[in-house]
Design a protein around this motif. Sequence first.
Motif, PDB file in Angstrom:
ATOM      1  N   GLY A 128      -5.393  -1.325   5.409  1.00 17.61           N
ATOM      2  CA  GLY A 128      -6.303  -0.762   4.411  1.00 17.61           C
ATOM      3  C   GLY A 128      -7.364  -1.756   3.980  1.00 17.61           C
ATOM      4  O   GLY A 128      -8.546  -1.407   3.856  1.00 17.61           O
ATOM      5  N   SER A 176      -9.643   4.381   3.236  1.00 14.43           N
ATOM      6  CA  SER A 176      -9.213   2.980   3.177  1.00 14.43           C
ATOM      7  C   SER A 176      -8.441   2.704   1.894  1.00 14.43           C
ATOM      8  O   SER A 176      -7.377   2.074   1.918  1.00 14.43           O
ATOM      9  CB  SER A 176     -10.430   2.047   3.247  1.00 14.43           C
ATOM     10  OG  SER A 176     -11.163   2.266   4.426  1.00 14.43           O
ATOM     11  N   GLU A 189       0.522  -2.107   6.254  1.00 11.80           N
ATOM     12  CA  GLU A 189      -0.343  -1.029   5.774  1.00 11.80           C
ATOM     13  C   GLU A 189      -1.398  -1.580   4.812  1.00 11.80           C
ATOM     14  O   GLU A 189      -2.563  -1.180   4.864  1.00 11.80           O
ATOM     15  CB  GLU A 189       0.487   0.051   5.099  1.00 11.80           C
ATOM     16  CG  GLU A 189      -0.312   1.271   4.747  1.00 11.80           C
ATOM     17  CD  GLU A 189       0.558   2.388   4.191  1.00 11.80           C
ATOM     18  OE1 GLU A 189       0.048   3.511   4.115  1.00 11.80           O
ATOM     19  OE2 GLU A 189       1.728   2.146   3.826  1.00 11.80           O
ATOM     20  N   ILE A 222      -4.973   4.281   1.936  1.00 17.54           N
ATOM     21  CA  ILE A 222      -4.014   3.494   2.719  1.00 17.54           C
ATOM     22  C   ILE A 222      -3.391   2.414   1.830  1.00 17.54           C
ATOM     23  O   ILE A 222      -2.170   2.257   1.782  1.00 17.54           O
ATOM     24  CB  ILE A 222      -4.688   2.867   3.956  1.00 17.54           C
ATOM     25  CG1 ILE A 222      -5.080   3.964   4.952  1.00 17.54           C
ATOM     26  CG2 ILE A 222      -3.768   1.839   4.615  1.00 17.54           C
ATOM     27  CD1 ILE A 222      -5.981   3.468   6.084  1.00 17.54           C
ATOM     28  N   ILE A 223      -4.246   1.691   1.121  1.00 22.55           N
ATOM     29  CA  ILE A 223      -3.750   0.627   0.245  1.00 22.55           C
ATOM     30  C   ILE A 223      -2.938   1.206  -0.907  1.00 22.55           C
ATOM     31  O   ILE A 223      -1.880   0.679  -1.268  1.00 22.55           O
ATOM     32  CB  ILE A 223      -4.900  -0.241  -0.277  1.00 22.55           C
ATOM     33  CG1 ILE A 223      -5.483  -1.044   0.878  1.00 22.55           C
ATOM     34  CG2 ILE A 223      -4.435  -1.171  -1.389  1.00 22.55           C
ATOM     35  CD1 ILE A 223      -6.663  -1.879   0.512  1.00 22.55           C
TER      36      ILE A 223
END
Length: 101
Positions: free
Chosen positions: A16, A40, A12, A43-44
């Motif tokens: 990201g 983005s 993941e 996600i991180i």
Amino acid sequence: MWDTALQDDELEGWLGATAIFFCARRGEGHPQLEELQNVSFEIIAGAAGRQGIETQEAFDAWFTQQQLNDPEYFLPRLNQRLEEIVGDAWLFDPSQVSMGE
């Protein structure tokens, strides 16, 4: 194939970071650039949060430690993991997709 949550978070994080990378490299002028950048980062942040990262300082250290600021590190690993996951079931020739330029 991956089994553990740590590996899922690693994947993941790479996804990201790749999204951020592509936003920076190819996103200029895109009408949804800000939205794509936010997704983005989310996600991180999700991957970091599951690793117990709660402060900006811890996030910055984790981001650097995971080398998510280095596309020469995370792009090949993401590509390798995708090849492991997809195997021979690609719907297109993966050699025709460039992760760089």
